[in-house]
Design an enzyme around this catalytic site. Sequence first.
Site, PDB file in Angstrom:
ATOM      1  CB  SER A  77      -0.897   0.008   1.233  1.00 25.00           C
ATOM      2  OG  SER A  77      -1.443   1.307   1.394  1.00 25.00           O
ATOM      3  CG  HIS A 129      -4.180  -1.448  -1.374  1.00 26.52           C
ATOM      4  ND1 HIS A 129      -5.337  -2.152  -1.610  1.00 26.52           N
ATOM      5  CD2 HIS A 129      -4.466  -0.600  -0.355  1.00 26.52           C
ATOM      6  CE1 HIS A 129      -6.275  -1.745  -0.779  1.00 26.52           C
ATOM      7  NE2 HIS A 129      -5.780  -0.799  -0.006  1.00 26.52           N
ATOM      8  CG  ASP A 188      -5.108   2.668   1.090  1.00 25.42           C
ATOM      9  OD1 ASP A 188      -6.092   1.902   1.067  1.00 25.42           O
ATOM     10  OD2 ASP A 188      -3.970   2.299   1.424  1.00 25.42           O
ATOM     11  CG  MET A 207      -8.195   7.643   2.564  1.00 25.85           C
ATOM     12  SD  MET A 207      -7.244   7.715   4.091  1.00 25.85           S
ATOM     13  CE  MET A 207      -6.479   6.108   4.065  1.00 25.85           C
ATOM     14  CG  HIS A 229      -9.328   0.528  -0.150  1.00 24.98           C
ATOM     15  ND1 HIS A 229      -8.734   0.245   1.061  1.00 24.98           N
ATOM     16  CD2 HIS A 229     -10.669   0.500   0.080  1.00 24.98           C
ATOM     17  CE1 HIS A 229      -9.670   0.069   1.974  1.00 24.98           C
ATOM     18  NE2 HIS A 229     -10.843   0.228   1.409  1.00 24.98           N
ATOM     19  CG  MET A 283     -11.205   3.644   2.338  1.00 27.07           C
ATOM     20  SD  MET A 283      -9.697   3.557   3.307  1.00 27.07           S
ATOM     21  CE  MET A 283      -8.511   3.619   1.991  1.00 27.07           C
ATOM     22  CG  MET A 332     -11.324  -2.477   5.200  1.00 27.89           C
ATOM     23  SD  MET A 332     -10.808  -0.760   5.234  1.00 27.89           S
ATOM     24  CE  MET A 332      -9.171  -0.851   5.882  1.00 27.89           C
ATOM     25  N   GLY A 367      -0.625   1.753   9.595  1.00 27.21           N
ATOM     26  CA  GLY A 367       0.133   1.583  10.836  1.00 27.21           C
ATOM     27  C   GLY A 367      -0.695   1.243  12.059  1.00 27.21           C
ATOM     28  CG  ASP A 382      -6.435  -2.630   3.387  1.00 27.65           C
ATOM     29  OD1 ASP A 382      -5.297  -2.407   3.853  1.00 27.65           O
ATOM     30  OD2 ASP A 382      -7.088  -1.777   2.749  1.00 27.65           O
ATOM     31  N   GLY A 385      -2.888  -3.676   9.112  1.00 31.87           N
ATOM     32  CA  GLY A 385      -2.137  -4.339  10.181  1.00 31.87           C
ATOM     33  C   GLY A 385      -1.530  -5.671   9.799  1.00 31.87           C
TER      34      GLY A 385
HETATM   35  C1  DX5 Z   1      -6.222   1.916   5.782  1.00 32.89           C
HETATM   36  C2  DX5 Z   1      -5.854   1.495   4.399  1.00 32.89           C
HETATM   37  C3  DX5 Z   1      -4.801   0.471   4.331  1.00 32.89           C
HETATM   38  C4  DX5 Z   1      -3.472   0.894   4.907  1.00 32.89           C
HETATM   39  C5  DX5 Z   1      -2.725  -0.348   5.329  1.00 32.89           C
HETATM   40  O1  DX5 Z   1      -7.348   2.708   5.738  1.00 32.89           O
HETATM   41  O2  DX5 Z   1      -6.979   0.967   3.726  1.00 32.89           O
HETATM   42  O3  DX5 Z   1      -4.616  -0.001   2.990  1.00 32.89           O
HETATM   43  O4  DX5 Z   1      -2.695   1.598   3.982  1.00 32.89           O
HETATM   44  O5  DX5 Z   1      -1.586   0.017   6.050  1.00 32.89           O
HETATM   45  P1  DX5 Z   1      -0.956  -0.950   7.141  1.00 32.89           P
HETATM   46  O6  DX5 Z   1      -0.613  -2.232   6.425  1.00 32.89           O
HETATM   47  O7  DX5 Z   1       0.233  -0.220   7.645  1.00 32.89           O
HETATM   48  O8  DX5 Z   1      -2.006  -1.185   8.189  1.00 32.89           O
HETATM   49 ZN    ZN Z   2      -6.569   0.038   1.748  1.00 38.17          ZN
END
Ligand code: DX5
Ligand code: ZN
Length: 230
Positions: free
Chosen positions: A12, A37, A39, A41, A70, A72, A141, A149, A179, A181
């Site tokens: 990501s 990936h 993200d 937002m 992705h 969001m 998720m 993180g 997706d 952690g």
């Molecule tokens: C969170 C994102 C994830 C995030 C994952 O909203 O959708 O894709 O970047 O990051 P890590 O793997 O560090 O949790």
């Molecule tokens: Zn994501």
Amino acid sequence: MPNRPRLRLAPSLLSADFGALARAVRAAEDGGADALHLDVMDGHFVPNLSFGPALVAAVRARTRLPLDVHLMIEDPGRYAEAFRRAGGDTLVFHVEAKGPPAEVVRTIRRTGAAVGAALRPDTPWEAVEPIADELDQILVMSVHPGFSGQAFLPEVLPKVAQARARLDRSGHPEDVSIDGGITPATAVAAAKAGATFFVCGNSAFTGGPVAANLARLRAAVEEGARGAVR
Ligand code: DX5
Ligand code: ZN
């Protein structure tokens, strides 16, 4: 034995250095990533802002890897065409966003992109069940969306297993994506539960060279998949 997709790692870019994004893309590609990936937002659907189609297009111009976008965002249908034009291969929308979900699936499908549906940690499997046959990917998720993180939420694992069981029964080898952690330890558990597509942010881009990080994650998902329930 049900036909499942091969195991794939998707770093990501949210966890990469935005000031050196081209270098991060190259490191992921050279380091053995299977996809990237991205993200997106909007500050409404999640309490954070990231980037839009222009950045997706810039990444598209620098890699041949499939781009997993992705979304969001509150109104995924409205922006599907723009993210497809920017080079997104799979557009993943949230079932909790403006819908109805079956309509959003059709809108994305019309753009020519593959379609994924994402579930927040507290959204039950039943929210995606009615459209499961129309999807190329179900994204579970394992953190609350908005930030990289965060710590993995193991309570979503039964939902991964539900998605996997349903897709195995349907005979369509679609991905169950996990997706949030993901580390070598949590990747083993997710693969055991039936995930096939692993989004990795911090565990890919921090704490050492990307290639070594991805190698550790690859070993973990393979170990987990060997112990997967079938
Ligand atoms: C969170 C994102 C994830 C995030 C994952 O909203 O959708 O894709 O970047 O990051 P890590 O793997 O560090 O949790
Ligand atoms: Zn994501």
